[in-house]
Design a protein around this motif. Structure first.
Motif, PDB file in Angstrom:
ATOM      1  N   LEU A 117       0.869  -1.023  -0.019  1.00 25.94           N
ATOM      2  CA  LEU A 117       0.031   0.400   0.125  1.00 25.94           C
ATOM      3  C   LEU A 117       0.457   1.814   0.129  1.00 25.94           C
ATOM      4  CD1 LEU A 117      -2.991  -0.764   2.639  1.00 25.94           C
ATOM      5  CD2 LEU A 117      -3.109   0.254  -0.517  1.00 25.94           C
ATOM      6  N   VAL A 118       1.903   2.083   0.822  1.00 26.62           N
ATOM      7  CA  VAL A 118       2.915   2.518   0.885  1.00 26.62           C
ATOM      8  C   VAL A 118       3.402   2.873  -0.280  1.00 26.62           C
ATOM      9  CG1 VAL A 118       4.356   3.597   2.604  1.00 26.62           C
ATOM     10  CG2 VAL A 118       3.169   2.395   3.303  1.00 26.62           C
ATOM     11  N   ALA A 124       2.985  -2.213  11.533  1.00 27.43           N
ATOM     12  CA  ALA A 124       3.687  -1.318  10.049  1.00 27.43           C
ATOM     13  C   ALA A 124       2.989  -0.792  10.334  1.00 27.43           C
ATOM     14  CB  ALA A 124       3.602  -2.954   9.534  1.00 27.43           C
ATOM     15  N   ALA A 125       1.552  -0.675  10.291  1.00 31.76           N
ATOM     16  CA  ALA A 125       0.973   0.167   9.906  1.00 31.76           C
ATOM     17  C   ALA A 125       0.943   1.633  10.379  1.00 31.76           C
ATOM     18  CB  ALA A 125      -0.826  -0.209   9.669  1.00 31.76           C
ATOM     19  N   SER A 126       1.146   1.569  12.196  1.00 32.53           N
ATOM     20  CA  SER A 126       0.901   2.263  12.802  1.00 32.53           C
ATOM     21  C   SER A 126       2.313   3.376  12.259  1.00 32.53           C
ATOM     22  CB  SER A 126       1.776   2.259  14.341  1.00 32.53           C
ATOM     23  OG  SER A 126       0.249   1.557  14.869  1.00 32.53           O
ATOM     24  N   ARG A 161       3.105   1.525  -3.207  1.00 25.51           N
ATOM     25  CA  ARG A 161       1.822   2.242  -4.496  1.00 25.51           C
ATOM     26  C   ARG A 161       1.656   4.157  -4.038  1.00 25.51           C
ATOM     27  NH1 ARG A 161      -0.201   4.589  -7.597  1.00 25.51           N
ATOM     28  NH2 ARG A 161      -2.398   3.870  -8.981  1.00 25.51           N
ATOM     29  N   LEU A 162       0.509   3.598  -3.190  1.00 28.60           N
ATOM     30  CA  LEU A 162       0.794   4.871  -2.990  1.00 28.60           C
ATOM     31  C   LEU A 162       1.533   6.387  -2.361  1.00 28.60           C
ATOM     32  CD1 LEU A 162      -2.039   2.980  -3.262  1.00 28.60           C
ATOM     33  CD2 LEU A 162      -4.035   4.274  -2.222  1.00 28.60           C
ATOM     34  N   GLY A 163       2.011   5.891  -1.483  1.00 31.13           N
ATOM     35  CA  GLY A 163       2.827   6.817  -0.704  1.00 31.13           C
ATOM     36  C   GLY A 163       3.041   8.362  -1.328  1.00 31.13           C
ATOM     37  N   ALA A 164       4.213   7.699  -2.523  1.00 30.08           N
ATOM     38  CA  ALA A 164       4.778   8.585  -3.136  1.00 30.08           C
ATOM     39  C   ALA A 164       3.487   8.882  -4.161  1.00 30.08           C
ATOM     40  CB  ALA A 164       5.793   7.886  -3.796  1.00 30.08           C
ATOM     41  N   ASP A 165       2.232   9.240  -4.641  1.00 33.61           N
ATOM     42  CA  ASP A 165       1.827   9.255  -5.837  1.00 33.61           C
ATOM     43  C   ASP A 165       1.779  10.383  -5.528  1.00 33.61           C
ATOM     44  OD1 ASP A 165      -1.154  10.693  -6.752  1.00 33.61           O
ATOM     45  OD2 ASP A 165      -0.340   8.715  -7.351  1.00 33.61           O
ATOM     46  N   PRO A 166       1.539  11.748  -6.540  1.00 33.11           N
ATOM     47  CA  PRO A 166       1.837  13.150  -6.528  1.00 33.11           C
ATOM     48  C   PRO A 166       0.145  13.959  -5.812  1.00 33.11           C
ATOM     49  CG  PRO A 166       1.533  13.071  -8.891  1.00 33.11           C
ATOM     50  CD  PRO A 166       2.092  11.503  -7.655  1.00 33.11           C
ATOM     51  N   ASP A 167      -1.196  12.571  -6.347  1.00 36.48           N
ATOM     52  CA  ASP A 167      -2.384  13.262  -6.103  1.00 36.48           C
ATOM     53  C   ASP A 167      -2.373  13.295  -4.319  1.00 36.48           C
ATOM     54  OD1 ASP A 167      -5.186  13.712  -5.308  1.00 36.48           O
ATOM     55  OD2 ASP A 167      -5.404  12.692  -7.681  1.00 36.48           O
ATOM     56  N   PRO A 168      -2.941  14.446  -3.452  1.00 31.72           N
ATOM     57  CA  PRO A 168      -2.636  14.113  -2.298  1.00 31.72           C
ATOM     58  C   PRO A 168      -4.174  13.119  -1.723  1.00 31.72           C
ATOM     59  CG  PRO A 168      -2.920  16.450  -3.113  1.00 31.72           C
ATOM     60  CD  PRO A 168      -2.630  15.894  -3.962  1.00 31.72           C
ATOM     61  N   SER A 169      -4.956  13.230  -2.570  1.00 34.58           N
ATOM     62  CA  SER A 169      -6.434  12.531  -2.636  1.00 34.58           C
ATOM     63  C   SER A 169      -5.849  10.933  -2.208  1.00 34.58           C
ATOM     64  CB  SER A 169      -7.662  12.899  -3.364  1.00 34.58           C
ATOM     65  OG  SER A 169      -7.142  12.996  -5.362  1.00 34.58           O
ATOM     66  N   VAL A 229      -4.296   6.950   3.920  1.00 36.33           N
ATOM     67  CA  VAL A 229      -4.199   7.289   5.618  1.00 36.33           C
ATOM     68  C   VAL A 229      -5.334   6.418   6.122  1.00 36.33           C
ATOM     69  CG1 VAL A 229      -4.498   8.819   7.369  1.00 36.33           C
ATOM     70  CG2 VAL A 229      -2.587   9.380   5.720  1.00 36.33           C
ATOM     71  N   GLN A 230      -6.231   7.043   5.271  1.00 38.78           N
ATOM     72  CA  GLN A 230      -7.382   5.637   5.727  1.00 38.78           C
ATOM     73  C   GLN A 230      -7.289   4.275   5.150  1.00 38.78           C
ATOM     74  OE1 GLN A 230     -10.386   8.242   2.746  1.00 38.78           O
ATOM     75  NE2 GLN A 230     -10.787   9.631   4.272  1.00 38.78           N
ATOM     76  N   ALA A 231      -7.262   3.566   4.413  1.00 36.42           N
ATOM     77  CA  ALA A 231      -6.842   2.698   5.207  1.00 36.42           C
ATOM     78  C   ALA A 231      -6.151   1.874   6.022  1.00 36.42           C
ATOM     79  CB  ALA A 231      -6.173   2.311   3.115  1.00 36.42           C
ATOM     80  N   LEU A 232      -4.939   2.661   5.886  1.00 36.19           N
ATOM     81  CA  LEU A 232      -4.138   1.418   6.880  1.00 36.19           C
ATOM     82  C   LEU A 232      -3.972   2.537   8.508  1.00 36.19           C
ATOM     83  CD1 LEU A 232      -0.726   4.079   5.910  1.00 36.19           C
ATOM     84  CD2 LEU A 232      -0.991   1.325   5.897  1.00 36.19           C
ATOM     85  N   ALA A 233      -5.691   2.713   8.710  1.00 33.29           N
ATOM     86  CA  ALA A 233      -6.832   2.957   9.669  1.00 33.29           C
ATOM     87  C   ALA A 233      -7.448   1.535   9.752  1.00 33.29           C
ATOM     88  CB  ALA A 233      -7.339   4.912   9.712  1.00 33.29           C
TER      89      ALA A 233
END
Length: 325
Positions: free
Chosen positions: A269-270, A296-298, A272-280, A286-290
């Motif tokens: 997840l991180v 690891a998620a924390s 694929r999404l963590g460095a994406d330029p789109d804040p959304s 963040v919502q998925a990690l919640a």
């Protein structure tokens, strides 16, 4: 050659030959001294032409035009004949399919046959309520998996489709019927087949669904990935991650990922999404990690608390704070 002999040699009845004469389609050019019709070789040749054209499905009027009108153009007529033939073949195929469905239902007497016929008509009724009632009775009447599958894949009303899926899930042979259609060239058919397969829980169904994770249609991939994710199939993880990235049923995808948590899923997840330029996109991360428990998620949430986007950072810190309590 007299009419009786022409009839014997050509196979055209004397009654039809007289009818052709009346219409002017094939008129004997001679008469005997007794007044009987006498056909010349040219008349016989014309009769053979008439019968040949009739064998193609032409009406007697069109046969006359084809033989007598020098300006007659056969192209349009041929197109109509081809379409009429296709329509008859399709109707015959539908009739054959219906008869086979009645045979498969195993109706042993006329009342049972009529009951099955009535149900087969009802599942294709123009009224959704009739189709739904027929679907709910399908199991008791012994409608085949093939008949139910055909009805389901043509069904646009979701309430009726739900009843058909319920009936199919209890019908022997449903998996084979649906598996044959999940690769159909029509995306709508594949979507309906995949949704129906999702209601059948066994190892064979799971294997069929796994093959559809790469389907070109996003709706098929979504349905299959969510189903397989709930069953703990690791092959669905990457598709679920993409659903989160695209915001396509992302909450459901995140919850599904959380049910089969491990550090590897968090890493994917991180990554694929963590460095994406789109804040959304990062906010959806963040919502998925919640939804995911564990260190690891924390840790990922702590790092996202320093995100350049204020909303992403605040949300990550808030979720991290709740987790630490």
């Amino acid at each position: 050659m007299l009419i009786g002999e022409v009839a014997r040699r050509s196979g055209v009845s004397t009654r039809m030959l007289r009818h052709y004469d009346t219409l002017g389609l094939v008129r004997p050019t001679g008469r005997t001294t007794g007044g009987y019709r006498e056909y010349s070789d040219a008349d016989i040749e014309r009769l053979l032409h008439v019968e040949s054209l009739r064998s193609l499905g032409l009406s007697l009027r069109d046969v006359g035009r084809a033989l007598d009108d020098p300006d007659f153009a056969p192209d349009t007529l041929m197109e109509k004949l081809i379409q009429d033939t296709r329509d008859r073949m399709a109707a015959d195929a539908r009739l054959l399919d219906r008869l086979e469905q009645i045979q498969v239902a195993g109706a042993g007497d006329w009342p049972a046959v009529l009951d099955v016929v009535g149900l087969l008509r009802a599942v294709h009724s123009e009224h959704p309520a009739h189709r739904q009632r027929a679907a709910l009775r399908a199991g008791d009447a012994g409608l085949s998996a093939g008949a139910l599958t055909d009805a389901l894949l043509a069904e646009s009303d979701e309430n009726v489709a739900g009843a058909l899926r319920w009936a199919l899930a209890q019908t022997p042979g449903a998996l084979d019927q649906l598996a044959a259609r999940v690769t159909d060239g029509d995306a709508t058919v594949r979507r309906r087949a995949a949704t129906a397969l999702s209601a059948i829980h066994d190892a064979r169904t799971t294997a069929v669904l796994e093959a559809s994770l790469t389907d070109p249609d996003p709706e098929v991939r979504r349905t299959v990935a969510l189903t397989l994710g709930r069953r703990g199939v690791e092959a669905a993880v990457d598709v679920l991650v993409e659903l989160v990235a695209a915001g396509d049923r992302d909450v459901e995808a995140g919850e599904t990922l959380a049910t089969q948590y491990d550090d590897g899923i968090v890493g994917r997840l991180v990554y694929r999404l963590g460095a994406d330029p789109d804040p959304s996109v990062r906010l959806r991360l963040v919502q998925a990690l919640a939804e995911i428990t564990g260190g690891a998620a924390s840790k990922a949430l702590t790092e996202l608390g320093d995100d350049a986007d204020v909303t992403v950072a605040r949300t990550a810190r808030a979720i991290g704070s709740l987790r630490s309590r």
